[in-house]
Design a protein around this motif. Structure first.
Motif, mmCIF file in Angstrom:
data_model
loop_
_atom_site.group_PDB
_atom_site.id
_atom_site.type_symbol
_atom_site.label_atom_id
_atom_site.label_comp_id
_atom_site.label_asym_id
_atom_site.label_seq_id
_atom_site.Cartn_x
_atom_site.Cartn_y
_atom_site.Cartn_z
ATOM 1 N N UNK A 174 0.835 -1.201 0.000
ATOM 2 C CA UNK A 174 0.000 0.000 0.000
ATOM 3 C C UNK A 174 0.868 1.248 0.000
ATOM 4 N N UNK A 175 1.953 1.241 0.771
ATOM 5 C CA UNK A 175 2.828 2.419 0.833
ATOM 6 C C UNK A 175 3.454 2.716 -0.521
ATOM 7 N N UNK A 176 3.779 1.666 -1.270
ATOM 8 C CA UNK A 176 4.339 1.855 -2.612
ATOM 9 C C UNK A 176 3.272 2.406 -3.552
ATOM 10 N N UNK A 177 2.070 1.826 -3.487
ATOM 11 C CA UNK A 177 0.959 2.298 -4.327
ATOM 12 C C UNK A 177 0.642 3.753 -4.017
ATOM 13 N N UNK A 178 0.639 4.102 -2.722
ATOM 14 C CA UNK A 178 0.351 5.476 -2.312
ATOM 15 C C UNK A 178 1.381 6.445 -2.887
ATOM 16 N N UNK A 179 2.658 6.064 -2.804
ATOM 17 C CA UNK A 179 3.718 6.926 -3.329
ATOM 18 C C UNK A 179 3.575 7.115 -4.832
ATOM 19 N N UNK A 180 3.320 6.026 -5.549
ATOM 20 C CA UNK A 180 3.162 6.112 -7.001
ATOM 21 C C UNK A 180 1.939 6.940 -7.376
ATOM 22 N N UNK A 181 0.853 6.760 -6.619
ATOM 23 C CA UNK A 181 -0.377 7.502 -6.892
ATOM 24 C C UNK A 181 -0.157 9.006 -6.753
ATOM 25 N N UNK A 182 0.485 9.394 -5.661
ATOM 26 C CA UNK A 182 0.734 10.830 -5.427
ATOM 27 C C UNK A 182 1.651 11.398 -6.503
ATOM 28 N N UNK A 183 2.667 10.657 -6.884
ATOM 29 C CA UNK A 183 3.585 11.124 -7.934
ATOM 30 C C UNK A 183 2.839 11.289 -9.258
ATOM 31 N N UNK A 184 2.019 10.294 -9.609
ATOM 32 C CA UNK A 184 1.262 10.367 -10.863
ATOM 33 C C UNK A 184 0.279 11.538 -10.842
ATOM 34 N N UNK A 185 -0.408 11.735 -9.731
ATOM 35 C CA UNK A 185 -1.381 12.820 -9.625
ATOM 36 C C UNK A 185 -0.709 14.195 -9.652
ATOM 37 N N UNK A 186 0.592 14.229 -9.350
ATOM 38 C CA UNK A 186 1.323 15.505 -9.345
ATOM 39 C C UNK A 186 2.260 15.637 -10.550
ATOM 40 N N UNK A 187 2.014 14.863 -11.593
ATOM 41 C CA UNK A 187 2.937 14.893 -12.731
ATOM 42 C C UNK A 187 3.024 16.285 -13.376
ATOM 43 N N UNK A 188 1.906 17.006 -13.438
ATOM 44 C CA UNK A 188 1.963 18.362 -14.010
ATOM 45 C C UNK A 188 2.728 19.298 -13.078
ATOM 46 N N UNK A 189 2.582 19.086 -11.769
ATOM 47 C CA UNK A 189 3.334 19.897 -10.803
ATOM 48 C C UNK A 189 4.830 19.633 -10.917
ATOM 49 N N UNK A 190 5.171 18.369 -11.144
ATOM 50 C CA UNK A 190 6.587 18.006 -11.285
ATOM 51 C C UNK A 190 7.201 18.719 -12.489
ATOM 52 N N UNK A 191 6.447 18.771 -13.580
ATOM 53 C CA UNK A 191 6.930 19.475 -14.770
ATOM 54 C C UNK A 191 7.155 20.955 -14.467
ATOM 55 N N UNK A 192 6.222 21.557 -13.700
ATOM 56 C CA UNK A 192 6.370 22.975 -13.354
ATOM 57 C C UNK A 192 7.512 23.194 -12.370
ATOM 58 N N UNK A 193 7.712 22.244 -11.464
ATOM 59 C CA UNK A 193 8.841 22.353 -10.530
ATOM 60 C C UNK A 193 10.160 22.346 -11.287
ATOM 61 N N UNK A 194 10.268 21.457 -12.259
ATOM 62 C CA UNK A 194 11.492 21.375 -13.070
ATOM 63 C C UNK A 194 11.692 22.652 -13.879
ATOM 64 N N UNK A 195 10.564 23.198 -14.374
ATOM 65 C CA UNK A 195 10.640 24.420 -15.187
ATOM 66 C C UNK A 195 10.762 25.685 -14.342
ATOM 67 N N UNK A 196 10.558 25.544 -13.031
ATOM 68 C CA UNK A 196 10.637 26.708 -12.145
ATOM 69 C C UNK A 196 9.404 27.583 -12.192
ATOM 70 N N UNK A 197 8.268 27.024 -12.611
ATOM 71 C CA UNK A 197 7.047 27.825 -12.743
ATOM 72 C C UNK A 197 5.941 27.382 -11.777
ATOM 73 N N UNK A 198 6.272 26.493 -10.851
ATOM 74 C CA UNK A 198 5.271 26.004 -9.903
ATOM 75 C C UNK A 198 4.853 27.126 -8.940
ATOM 76 N N UNK A 199 3.557 27.162 -8.600
ATOM 77 C CA UNK A 199 3.061 28.163 -7.658
ATOM 78 C C UNK A 199 3.596 27.903 -6.261
#
Length: 208
Positions: A174-199
Motif C-alpha cells: 500500500x505504501x508503494x501504491x500510495x507513493x506512485x499515486x501521489x507522484x502520478x497525480x502531481x505529474x503536471x506539478x513536477x513538470x512545473x517544478x522542473x521548469x521553475x514555474x510552480x506556484x
C-alpha cells in the motif's frame, strides 16, 4: 452489512466534494475554475483563504479516517483473508478514488493527498505524523505544497519498509501504491517544478 454496500459507502464518503461545496455555498464559485483548478485543500487555501483551507483539509482527511472504520462493520468470516488491515486499506483507497473522481461533482475532484493521509493516520498514526512533519518542513523551506506532498509520501513508504519494518505485506505494498499515486497525480506539478514555474504557498491568510 454486505460487502457491496460497504464498498459503495467508502467510495461515496470519499466523493464528498468538500472544497467544491464550500465554494458554491459560501462564495458562489466553482473552485475548479480558480487558482490551480484543483478541488483540494491547497487550492482552497489559495483561493478561499486559510480558515476555509483548514476546514477542507480536516474534512478531507476525515473522509479517509471514516472510510477505514467501515472495515469493522463486517465479520472476519466474510473476508477472504480474514486480515482486517487489508480491508481497511481497500476502503481507504476507495475513499481516495472517490475524492479524485467524485460522483457528486462530475467526477472532477482533487489529488487525494489529504484523504490518503487520513487513511494512513487511521491505520499507522506514528508513520503518518512523521510524514506530515516532513511535509510541513519541506513546505516551510521551499514554499511548494506539491513538493512537500511528494516527499512526504516517499518518506511514508520508506518508513514502512525500512524504519518501522512493517511486516504486514498489504501495508508495505500500500505504501508503494500510495507513493506512485501521489507522484502520478502531481505529474503536471513536477513538470512545473522542473521548469521553475510552480506556484508557491504564500502562507496563511484571510480571504480577500
Amino acid at each position: 452489512m454486505n460487502l457491496l454496500l460497504l464498498i459503495i459507502s467508502a467510495y461515496l464518503i470519499g466523493s464528498i466534494p468538500t472544497a467544491y461545496w464550500i465554494g458554491k455555498l459560501f462564495f458562489n464559485i466553482d473552485i475548479r475554475e480558480h487558482g490551480s483548478k484543483n478541488m483540494g485543500a491547497s487550492n482552497t487555501f489559495r483561493v478561499l483563504g486559510s480558515v476555509w483551507g483548514i476546514i477542507v483539509l480536516v474534512i478531507d482527511m476525515g473522509k479517509g479516517i471514516a472510510a477505514v472504520q467501515l472495515a469493522h462493520a463486517v465479520h472476519s468470516s466474510d473476508w477472504l483473508s480474514g486480515e482486517l488491515t487489508f480491508w481497511k486499506l481497500i476502503f481507504g483507497l476507495l475513499a481516495v478514488a472517490g475524492h479524485i473522481f467524485p460522483v457528486f461533482a462530475g467526477f472532477r475532484g482533487g489529488k487525494g493527498v489529504a484523504t490518503l493521509f487520513g487513511v494512513v493516520l487511521a491505520i499507522q498514526p506514528w508513520t503518518a505524523l512523521i510524514s506530515i512533519g516532513v511535509f510541513m518542513v519541506v513546505v516551510f523551506l521551499t514554499k511548494y505544497i506539491s513538493l512537500g506532498s511528494i516527499i512526504a509520501v516517499i518518506v511514508f513508504a520508506a518508513c514502512v519498509w525500512f524504519a518501522v519494518k512493517e511486516t504486514n505485506v498489504y501495508m508495505r505494498w500500500f505504501s508503494v501504491i500510495a507513493a506512485l499515486l501521489v507522484i502520478v497525480m502531481h505529474r503536471s506539478n513536477i513538470k512545473r517544478l522542473i521548469a521553475g514555474t510552480e506556484n508557491k504557498f504564500k502562507g496563511l491568510r484571510k480571504k480577500k
